[in-house]
Motif scaffolding. Structure first.
Motif, PDB file in Angstrom:
ATOM      1  N   THR A  44       7.608  34.226  51.181  1.00 55.66           N
ATOM      2  CA  THR A  44       7.134  32.941  51.707  1.00 55.66           C
ATOM      3  C   THR A  44       5.639  32.944  51.994  1.00 55.66           C
ATOM      4  O   THR A  44       5.131  31.990  52.561  1.00 55.66           O
ATOM      5  N   ILE A  46       3.175  33.102  49.724  1.00 58.86           N
ATOM      6  CA  ILE A  46       2.383  32.535  48.632  1.00 58.86           C
ATOM      7  C   ILE A  46       2.218  31.037  48.865  1.00 58.86           C
ATOM      8  O   ILE A  46       3.194  30.322  49.095  1.00 58.86           O
ATOM      9  N   HIS A  48       1.638  27.635  47.325  1.00 60.20           N
ATOM     10  CA  HIS A  48       1.709  26.944  46.042  1.00 60.20           C
ATOM     11  C   HIS A  48       0.992  25.605  46.150  1.00 60.20           C
ATOM     12  O   HIS A  48       1.092  24.918  47.153  1.00 60.20           O
ATOM     13  N   ASN A  49       0.271  25.254  45.118  1.00 64.23           N
ATOM     14  CA  ASN A  49      -0.386  23.954  45.024  1.00 64.23           C
ATOM     15  C   ASN A  49      -1.280  23.658  46.228  1.00 64.23           C
ATOM     16  O   ASN A  49      -1.113  22.638  46.902  1.00 64.23           O
ATOM     17  N   SER A  82      -7.105  26.590  33.624  1.00 71.02           N
ATOM     18  CA  SER A  82      -7.381  27.440  34.789  1.00 71.02           C
ATOM     19  C   SER A  82      -8.875  27.701  34.932  1.00 71.02           C
ATOM     20  O   SER A  82      -9.417  27.668  36.048  1.00 71.02           O
TER      21      SER A  82
END
Length: 131
Positions: A44, A46, A48-49, A82
Motif C-alpha cells: 500500500t 505505492i 498511483h496516479n 513517459s
C-alpha cells in the motif's frame, strides 16, 4: 438506492480520507466485510496516479483536450509518453481553491452532504467546514 436493493448488511461505505490515511485498517475492515482473510497485508506504499501539473500554459491547454491526449497516447509508444511527462510535468501539490468558490460549492452541495450523512450514518462534518 443500494441499501434498499442489497440491504444495509451487504453495503460497506468507506470514506476516502480514512482509506488514504488509515489504509491498512480500512483494508482489514474490507477483508472482514467480504469474509476473506483479514490478516493479508498488500503493498500500500505505492502512490498511483499522483497529481502532476505543467508550468507551461500551452502544455496545460493541450493536456486539457482529452480527445487529443488520448489520440497522442494511442499513437506514441509508452517510453516516449513517459519521457514527455517527465520533461513537461512535475508532481506537485494540488492548487487550492479560493474562499468564494469554496463557499459557493459548500452552499450548492450542503444538502447533498447532509443526505449522504443520513444515508450512510457517517459523519461528514469536516466537509462542511469553511476554514
Amino acid at each position: 438506492n443500494y441499501l434498499s436493493t442489497f440491504g444495509k448488511e451487504r453495503v460497506l461505505f468507506i470514506k476516502y480520507a480514512d482509506f488514504k490515511h488509515k489504509t491498512d485498517a480500512v483494508l482489514e475492515e474490507v477483508y472482514e466485510f467480504l469474509g476473506v482473510d483479514n490478516t493479508f497485508k498488500g503493498t500500500t506504499d505505492i502512490i498511483h496516479n499522483p497529481f502532476a501539473m505543467s508550468n507551461n500554459k500551452f502544455v496545460r491547454k493541450f493536456y486539457s483536450l482529452t480527445w487529443l491526449r488520448k489520440f497522442i497516447v494511442f499513437i506514441l509508444p509508452k517510453k516516449i509518453i513517459s519521457f514527455l511527462k517527465s520533461k513537461f510535468f512535475s508532481i506537485t501539490k494540488k492548487p487550492s481553491i479560493d474562499n468564494s468558490t469554496r463557499d459557493e460549492l459548500m452552499n450548492y452541495y450542503l444538502s447533498d452532504i447532509e443526505n449522504l450523512e443520513e444515508l450512510t450514518q457517517l459523519d461528514f462534518s469536516v466537509w462542511k467546514k469553511l476554514d
